[in-house]
Write a protein that holds these residues in place. Structure first.
Motif, short mmCIF file in Angstrom:
data_model
loop_
_atom_site.label_atom_id
_atom_site.label_comp_id
_atom_site.label_asym_id
_atom_site.label_seq_id
_atom_site.Cartn_x
_atom_site.Cartn_y
_atom_site.Cartn_z
N PHE A 13 70.89 62.13 -44.51
CA PHE A 13 72.08 62.78 -45.03
C PHE A 13 71.95 64.28 -44.83
O PHE A 13 70.86 64.83 -44.75
N VAL A 14 73.07 64.94 -44.72
CA VAL A 14 73.11 66.38 -44.46
C VAL A 14 73.03 67.12 -45.78
O VAL A 14 73.73 66.78 -46.73
N PRO A 15 72.17 68.13 -45.89
CA PRO A 15 72.08 68.87 -47.15
C PRO A 15 73.40 69.55 -47.48
O PRO A 15 74.13 69.99 -46.59
N VAL A 16 73.67 69.63 -48.76
CA VAL A 16 74.93 70.22 -49.20
C VAL A 16 74.97 71.71 -48.88
O VAL A 16 75.99 72.24 -48.46
N THR A 17 73.85 72.41 -49.08
CA THR A 17 73.79 73.84 -48.79
C THR A 17 72.54 74.10 -47.97
O THR A 17 71.63 73.27 -47.89
N THR A 18 72.50 75.30 -47.41
CA THR A 18 71.32 75.65 -46.62
C THR A 18 70.09 75.82 -47.49
O THR A 18 68.96 75.79 -47.00
N ALA A 19 70.27 76.01 -48.79
CA ALA A 19 69.13 76.17 -49.70
C ALA A 19 68.55 74.83 -50.13
O ALA A 19 67.48 74.78 -50.71
N ARG A 20 69.25 73.77 -49.85
CA ARG A 20 68.81 72.45 -50.28
C ARG A 20 68.04 71.76 -49.17
O ARG A 20 68.45 71.79 -48.01
N ARG A 21 66.92 71.14 -49.54
CA ARG A 21 66.10 70.47 -48.54
C ARG A 21 66.82 69.27 -47.94
O ARG A 21 67.51 68.54 -48.64
N ALA A 22 66.62 69.08 -46.65
CA ALA A 22 67.13 67.87 -46.01
C ALA A 22 66.33 66.68 -46.50
O ALA A 22 65.16 66.80 -46.85
N GLY A 23 66.95 65.53 -46.53
CA GLY A 23 66.25 64.35 -47.00
C GLY A 23 66.76 63.11 -46.31
O GLY A 23 67.53 63.16 -45.35
N THR A 24 66.31 61.98 -46.80
CA THR A 24 66.74 60.70 -46.27
C THR A 24 67.35 59.89 -47.40
O THR A 24 67.23 60.22 -48.57
N ALA A 25 68.00 58.82 -47.02
CA ALA A 25 68.66 57.96 -47.99
C ALA A 25 68.40 56.51 -47.62
O ALA A 25 67.96 56.20 -46.51
N ILE A 26 68.65 55.63 -48.57
CA ILE A 26 68.70 54.20 -48.29
C ILE A 26 70.09 53.72 -48.67
O ILE A 26 70.68 54.19 -49.65
N ARG A 27 70.63 52.79 -47.90
CA ARG A 27 72.00 52.35 -48.15
C ARG A 27 72.17 50.90 -47.75
O ARG A 27 71.39 50.35 -46.95
N THR A 28 73.15 50.29 -48.31
CA THR A 28 73.56 48.95 -47.91
C THR A 28 75.04 48.79 -48.23
O THR A 28 75.53 49.27 -49.26
N ALA A 29 75.76 48.12 -47.33
CA ALA A 29 77.19 47.88 -47.53
C ALA A 29 77.48 46.40 -47.74
O ALA A 29 78.64 46.02 -47.94
N ARG A 30 76.45 45.57 -47.73
CA ARG A 30 76.66 44.13 -47.94
C ARG A 30 77.14 43.89 -49.36
O ARG A 30 76.53 44.36 -50.32
N GLN A 31 78.22 43.14 -49.49
CA GLN A 31 78.83 42.93 -50.80
C GLN A 31 77.84 42.29 -51.77
O GLN A 31 77.75 42.68 -52.94
N ARG A 32 77.07 41.31 -51.29
CA ARG A 32 76.13 40.63 -52.18
C ARG A 32 75.05 41.58 -52.66
O ARG A 32 74.67 41.56 -53.83
#
Length: 679
Positions: free
Chosen positions: A248-267
């Motif tokens: 994911f893209v950091p909200v501001t330049t002062a915020r560290r870049a990071g990673t995310a976990i996601r799922t779109a499966r309804q179950r």
């Protein structure tokens, strides 16, 4: 185990002059061959012959020495085994968690302490050694309920300094010891870690996710810390959910870049919604997980202030309810944020923070750091009782880089083998000089390890921990095959010694110096013969050591002298320094390096007893000089170094560039052969 790299050699008979072995084997050396010799010089000594599994050892990273690898064919069997704790005693690790002392291994990172300015502070250090033994056990109980099972020789830090568990006011057993009027230093007993239960995991996910996902939209958890994200992925996977990593893209330049976990499966989304829902009747496991998750998501601990910032009233109520449940004291602060973010701040100082971390186990270890925190909390750690359990139990101990560690919330002294014994030759207990481990296969091990593809020909130092030319070398002759291997592989090495037996191997040293760098140094702290007999009676006299320096110099080697130890009040006056430097210069040494007496724990106690007996008028001065630790004050060391340098200039002894010993002058005619004494 301390001796895991050693095993017993095959029995090949008894060497000449060896008497039947009668002393019992150390518990850590099952099956080793014990030898005693009827030679007067070895009276009362026992040699344990073992087959080592490795011989070239890496120096711990925090060491002050300027080399990385060592070879030690001998090891003194130190007094280390007497300072021990019960195996289940929890030790504070560098990640903020705890581990039983019996599970520690060399290389583990833990907390110790170090004096900085007016306070002793927590610092991260390394376990250098770990071992166990069987000793009579005592239980020390503090008024806050902390219990510690230790040997009578173990020491803890009190408001009046280090004290043994047991001792006496007078006689041979006289030493500082604990009484019920003493207060130990630390935070008090550690809380138990939470159970890794299904409820704990649900609570942690609820605290971390806080409603970010729901059944009507894709689930995404975005954090900048990989430890929290890894735990979330693991907990979800255990519930049958396989989220995908995403950036994911950091909200501001002062915020560290990071990673995310996601799922779109309804179950998956529906399962997550069920996992992170508010329980109707939360269990204690759920509450502990919830507090840990909220702290990972919204908590901070900066400069000793613990806060959790929240804007959601429902989450805030659950947090304060859980804190109340486990007896934490807290205050609610209005942070003045336009979105009504309020801060829950824990009170109670470091003991409360550690209790929260241990009880809840947040994932992010960086937030749990207590590095630099001062040991000034007012925990009620007065000694309530000291009980002799009447049993001999398995007990454990460790050696650390700082000389101490944190055992169940109190500062505990570790035991040292005599790290500086090469420089001092001052006993840290009779066993160090009376029980010697002999690695009888040292030569073949060196050859094998030098031939290994991973070995890159690094410089190897010898004699820096245990003198490789000690008296036992006259019988065991371990050094010739070691030198032959180093010569054959053209591997650079250096030797520091007090032993004149080095001259026996002069032909091998010359051969090695033709193909690689060979550094030779002698340790000569003073030339006063009376002082030598009192302090270093088992070593060759300073005169004989300097004669060896002259012979090596005449053979073409550049030999340095470590002027150590310089003893305050005994050999640090101008007359003694001038006489010693003059003798070193006359012997042809190329350099002189002064080193003031260094008193590590173990050597410190031995030396203190000797000093009080032989020179009682100097005791106050030593207390002043070494009140802050093992080293004399920097100002004293600088002044000592300056005086030695002035004397060196006066006698024409200047530090030059390191010579290349691969090109030596022709050797002088060989001297008349003579038998070198072992004494």
């Amino acid at each position: 185990m301390r001796w895991d790299n050693l095993s017993a050699p095959p029995d090949e008979g008894t060497p000449d002059g060896a008497a039947p072995a009668t002393p019992p084997l150390p518990l850590a050396l099952p099956g080793a061959v014990a030898r005693t010799f009827d030679t007067p010089g070895f009276a009362g000594m026992t040699f344990y012959e073992v087959q080592a599994k490795s011989i070239i050892n890496r120096v711990p990273g925090q060491s002050r020495v300027p080399f990385e690898w060592t070879i030690n064919p001998y090891r003194g069997c130190s007094h280390a085994c007497v300072y021990c704790l019960s195996g289940d005693t929890p030790i504070l690790m560098a990640d903020g968690r705890t581990k039983p002392i019996s599970d520690l291994t060399p290389g583990d990172r833990i907390y110790g302490t170090e004096r900085r300015g007016a306070y002793r502070r927590y610092v991260v250090t390394t376990v250098l050694d770990a071992w166990s033994t069987v000793k009579r056990a005592y239980r020390v109980t503090l008024v806050d309920g902390t219990t510690l099972v230790a040997s009578g020789d173990h020491r803890f830090l009190t408001e009046r300094g280090w004290k043994h568990v047991t001792g006496a006011m007078g006689g041979p057993g006289k030493r500082p010891y604990l009484t019920t009027s003493n207060r130990l230093i630390g935070t008090g007993r550690f809380a138990s870690a939470p159970k890794d239960s299904a409820d704990y995991r649900r609570g942690w996910l609820r605290g971390t996710v806080r409603g970010d996902g729901g059944p009507d939209r894709p689930f995404r958890l975005a954090v900048t810390d990989h430890e929290a994200l890894g735990r979330a992925a693991r907990f979800l996977a255990d519930a049958g959910i396989d989220p995908h990593p995403a950036r994911f893209v950091p909200v501001t330049t002062a915020r560290r870049a990071g990673t995310a976990i996601r799922t779109a499966r309804q179950r998956d989304v529906e399962t997550i919604a069920e996992l992170v829902g508010w329980p109707e009747a939360p269990t204690d496991d759920w509450r502990l997980g919830f507090l840990a998750g909220v702290f990972d998501a919204e908590g901070s601990c900066h400069r000793g202030v613990f806060r959790i910032g929240l804007r959601d009233d429902a989450t805030l109520d659950r947090v304060t309810d859980a804190l109340d449940r486990f007896g934490f004291r807290w205050v609610l602060e209005d942070a003045g944020h336009p979105k009504r973010v309020r801060q829950v701040r824990l009170t109670g100082g470091l003991p409360t923070r550690l209790r929260f971390f241990h009880l809840t186990d947040p994932a992010i270890t960086g937030k749990r750091s207590i590095e630099g925190a001062a040991l000034k909390c007012q925990a009620e750690l007065r000694v309530a009782t000291i009980e002799d359990l009447g049993l001999e139990l398995p007990l454990w101990d460790i050696t650390t880089g700082t000389g101490d560690f944190i055992a169940n919330g109190v500062v505990s002294h570790n035991c040292f083998a005599r790290n500086s014994h090469t420089y001092l030759d001052l006993d840290a207990g009779a066993d160090f000089d009376r029980r010697v481990i002999v690695k009888v296969n040292a030569g073949e091990l060196v050859r094998r390890e030098l031939a290994a593809p991973r070995w890159r020909g690094a410089h190897v130092a010898m004699g820096t921990n245990v003198d490789c030319y000690q008296r036992a070398e006259g019988r065991y002759r371990l050094m010739p095959p070691i030198l032959e291997a180093l010569r054959d592989f053209a591997n650079p090495f250096s030797i520091l010694t007090k032993g004149t037996l080095l001259l026996r191997d002069l032909p091998l040293l010359r051969q090695a110096a033709e193909v690689t760098r060979v550094g030779l140094s002698y340790s000569v702290g003073f030339v006063d013969e009376a002082l030598w007999r009192a302090v270093e009676p088992g070593t060759p006299s300073p005169r004989r050591r300097l004669e060896a320096v002259r012979q090596l110099t005449d053979a073409g080697f550049q030999v340095g002298v470590l002027m150590a130890p310089i003893l305050p009040g005994l050999s640090d006056d101008d007359e003694s320094i001038d006489a010693t430097v003059a003798a070193i210069a006359a012997a042809g040494a190329t350099s002189v390096t002064p080193l003031a007496l260094h008193l590590r724990p173990g050597a410190r106690e031995w030396y203190a007893h000797w000093l009080a007996r032989e020179f009682p008028h100097l005791v106050p001065r030593y207390r002043q000089l070494y009140r802050a630790g093992s080293y004399a004050p920097q100002a004293y060391q600088r002044e000592l170094t300056a005086r030695v340098r002035i004397a060196a200039r006066r006698h024409g002894l200047h530090r030059g560039e390191a010579g290349d010993n691969r090109r030596l002058p022709e050797p002088p005619p060989p001297p008349v052969a003579e038998q070198l004494s072992l004494l």
